[in-house]
Scaffold this motif. Structure first.
Motif, PDB file in Angstrom:
ATOM      1  N   GLY A 222      11.061  56.968  62.716  1.00  0.00           N
ATOM      2  CA  GLY A 222      10.369  55.807  62.195  1.00  0.00           C
ATOM      3  C   GLY A 222       9.509  56.139  60.998  1.00  0.00           C
ATOM      4  N   VAL A 223       8.805  55.137  60.516  1.00  0.00           N
ATOM      5  CA  VAL A 223       8.006  55.309  59.311  1.00  0.00           C
ATOM      6  C   VAL A 223       6.859  56.291  59.530  1.00  0.00           C
ATOM      7  CG1 VAL A 223       6.622  53.274  59.903  1.00  0.00           C
ATOM      8  CG2 VAL A 223       6.708  54.082  57.533  1.00  0.00           C
ATOM      9  N   SER A 265       3.953  55.181  48.611  1.00  0.00           N
ATOM     10  CA  SER A 265       3.525  54.169  49.587  1.00  0.00           C
ATOM     11  C   SER A 265       3.949  52.774  49.152  1.00  0.00           C
ATOM     12  CB  SER A 265       2.006  54.216  49.775  1.00  0.00           C
ATOM     13  OG  SER A 265       1.594  55.469  50.309  1.00  0.00           O
ATOM     14  N   GLY A 266       3.956  52.532  47.839  1.00  0.00           N
ATOM     15  CA  GLY A 266       4.340  51.227  47.346  1.00  0.00           C
ATOM     16  C   GLY A 266       5.829  51.047  47.144  1.00  0.00           C
ATOM     17  N   HIS A 271       8.710  49.521  52.034  1.00  0.00           N
ATOM     18  CA  HIS A 271       9.983  48.880  52.368  1.00  0.00           C
ATOM     19  C   HIS A 271      10.835  49.809  53.229  1.00  0.00           C
ATOM     20  CE1 HIS A 271       8.894  45.966  49.274  1.00  0.00           C
ATOM     21  NE2 HIS A 271       8.703  46.974  48.436  1.00  0.00           N
ATOM     22  N   PHE A 272      10.169  50.520  54.145  1.00  0.00           N
ATOM     23  CA  PHE A 272      10.863  51.544  54.923  1.00  0.00           C
ATOM     24  C   PHE A 272      11.992  50.964  55.765  1.00  0.00           C
ATOM     25  CE2 PHE A 272      11.513  54.298  58.577  1.00  0.00           C
ATOM     26  CZ  PHE A 272      11.631  55.541  57.984  1.00  0.00           C
ATOM     27  N   TYR A 275      14.991  50.304  53.583  1.00  0.00           N
ATOM     28  CA  TYR A 275      15.673  51.552  53.243  1.00  0.00           C
ATOM     29  C   TYR A 275      16.422  52.103  54.449  1.00  0.00           C
ATOM     30  CZ  TYR A 275      13.719  52.328  48.564  1.00  0.00           C
ATOM     31  OH  TYR A 275      13.426  52.239  47.232  1.00  0.00           O
ATOM     32  N   GLN A 276      15.798  52.037  55.606  1.00  0.00           N
ATOM     33  CA  GLN A 276      16.434  52.555  56.818  1.00  0.00           C
ATOM     34  C   GLN A 276      17.684  51.755  57.155  1.00  0.00           C
ATOM     35  OE1 GLN A 276      14.491  51.980  60.734  1.00  0.00           O
ATOM     36  NE2 GLN A 276      14.437  54.219  60.872  1.00  0.00           N
ATOM     37  N   SER A 277      17.636  50.440  56.977  1.00  0.00           N
ATOM     38  CA  SER A 277      18.791  49.602  57.281  1.00  0.00           C
ATOM     39  C   SER A 277      19.958  49.891  56.346  1.00  0.00           C
ATOM     40  CB  SER A 277      18.410  48.119  57.192  1.00  0.00           C
ATOM     41  OG  SER A 277      17.383  47.811  58.114  1.00  0.00           O
ATOM     42  N   VAL A 278      19.647  50.279  55.110  1.00  0.00           N
ATOM     43  CA  VAL A 278      20.705  50.540  54.137  1.00  0.00           C
ATOM     44  C   VAL A 278      21.229  51.969  54.235  1.00  0.00           C
ATOM     45  CG1 VAL A 278      21.223  50.687  51.669  1.00  0.00           C
ATOM     46  CG2 VAL A 278      19.870  48.787  52.553  1.00  0.00           C
TER      47      VAL A 278
END
Length: 310
Positions: A222-223, A265-266, A271-272, A275-278
Motif C-alpha cells: 500500500g501507499v 507527494s504531489g 494518486h497512488f 498508479y497502482q491500478s494501472v
C-alpha cells in the motif's frame, strides 16, 4: 573521483633522474600518455590512498586539518604569469562526504550503475546532462511530451519491449519526464537527478511486492509501505546518513529532501491508487457482442370479451 588527461611526455632517459615529485604525491602510475584516466583519492583513518582507473596506486599516512573558509584548488598550480603549469586537463570532478571503499571507487571507474545503497542508476548523470542540453529551460510541460522527447527517454529506460504493457510504459515514461523537467527547473544537478530517478524506479518495483500489513493475503503493498521504503532510500543518500552509517552516500542535502518529497507527494503518492491500478493491478474491460433472436410479442387480449369476477 575525476578524469584526467595529460599531454604525452618522453620518459626519462636511462640514468636520468625522474621528474621531481611533490611533497604529498603518493601515486606510482604515470599519467602523461595522452589518454583519459579515472583518478580517485580517499582519506580514511589518517591514510591517503590513491587510485588510477579503479586500481590502488599507493598510499601514505597524512594528517589533515580542516581549513574552513579556505579556497580549494583542484589541479596543477598556476604560474606567475597566470598560466597553468600542467599540460593536462580535468573533467567531471566529484567530492564525497566520506571516504569511499575500494569497491565503490572501482564501480565509479568502470561506470557501474549499481550503488552500494542497493539502487541502480537507470539514467546515468552524463545521459541526463546531454538530455538537458537539448531541452531549453523554461519550456512548457507540453514541450516535454512531444513524441521525439518521449522516444528518447523510453529508449534510455528500455521501455516498450512488451507490447502488452505499452500503456504502463507510457505512464512510467510520463512520470520520469515530469521528474526530469522538475529537476532542471529547480537547478538540481545531474548526479542528484540520476540517483533520485533510481530511487523512484525502485519504488515502482516495490509497488509489485506483497503487503506485509494488509489483512488479505496477496494484496500488493500500500501507499504507507511504499512511502516508508521511499523514506528509507532517500535518507540513505543524505549527507547526514553518510556520516553515521557505512554504505550510505552523501548525495542530498536537507533542502533537497524537502523539495523532492514535495514533488513525489504531489505526483505518485497523491494518486497512488490510480498508479497502482494501472501498473500493478491493471483492470481489463472485455466487450462482447452477441446476436439473440426474440419471438414476436403476442397480441393483447380483447377486453370486450372479458368477464368481471367478484
Amino acid at each position: 573521483g575525476a578524469r584526467e588527461a595529460a599531454a604525452p611526455q618522453e620518459p626519462p632517459a636511462e640514468g636520468e633522474a625522474p621528474p621531481p615529485r611533490g611533497e604529498h604525491e603518493v601515486g606510482r602510475t604515470r599519467l602523461d600518455d595522452g589518454e583519459w584516466h579515472h583518478i580517485a583519492v580517499a582519506y580514511r583513518g589518517g591514510v591517503l590512498s590513491a587510485f588510477v582507473d579503479g586500481r590502488p596506486d599507493g598510499e601514505a599516512k597524512l594528517e589533515v586539518t580542516a581549513a574552513l573558509g579556505s579556497e580549494l584548488f583542484v589541479g596543477a598550480p598556476w604560474g606567475a604569469d597566470g598560466s597553468s603549469t600542467s599540460a593536462g586537463g580535468l573533467a567531471d570532478v566529484q567530492a564525497y562526504a566520506q571516504g569511499l571503499s575500494d569497491e565503490q571507487i572501482a564501480g565509479l571507474a568502470s561506470g557501474s550503475r549499481d550503488l552500494p545503497t542497493g539502487i541502480s542508476l537507470v539514467l546515468k548523470p552524463d545521459w541526463i546532462v546531454q538530455f538537458w542540453k537539448g531541452r531549453v529551460q523554461g519550456k512548457t510541460e507540453a514541450d516535454w511530451q512531444v513524441a521525439e522527447v518521449r522516444k528518447e527517454v523510453e529508449d534510455a529506460l528500455e521501455l516498450g519491449q512488451d507490447a502488452a504493457r505499452r500503456f504502463q510504459d507510457e505512464v512510467l515514461c510520463s512520470f520520469v519526464l515530469e521528474l526530469l523537467a522538475h529537476a532542471q527547473q529547480t537547478c538540481l544537478t545531474a548526479r542528484k537527478t540520476s540517483v533520485f530517478v533510481g530511487i523512484m524506479w525502485n519504488i515502482f518495483a516495490t509497488m509489485h511486492g506483497r503487503s506485509e500489513t494488509t489483512v488479505r493475503v496477496g494484496e500488493p503493498k500500500g501507499v504507507s509501505e511504499c512511502f516508508l521504503e521511499y523514506k528509507r532510500l532517500l535518507m540513505a543518500h543524505t549527507c547526514i546518513a553518510a556520516g553515521e552509517s557505512a554504505g550510505a552516500l552523501g548525495i542530498f542535502s536537507l533542502p533537497d529532501v524537502r523539495q523532492l518529497t514535495e514533488f513525489v507527494s504531489g505526483t505518485l503518492f497523491q494518486h497512488f491508487v490510480l498508479y497502482q491500478s494501472v501498473l500493478v493491478c491493471p483492470q481489463e474491460a472485455n466487450v462482447k457482442q452477441v446476436e439473440v433472436s426474440f419471438e414476436a410479442p403476442r397480441a393483447p387480449p380483447d377486453l370486450r370479451r372479458g368477464k368481471l369476477r367478484v
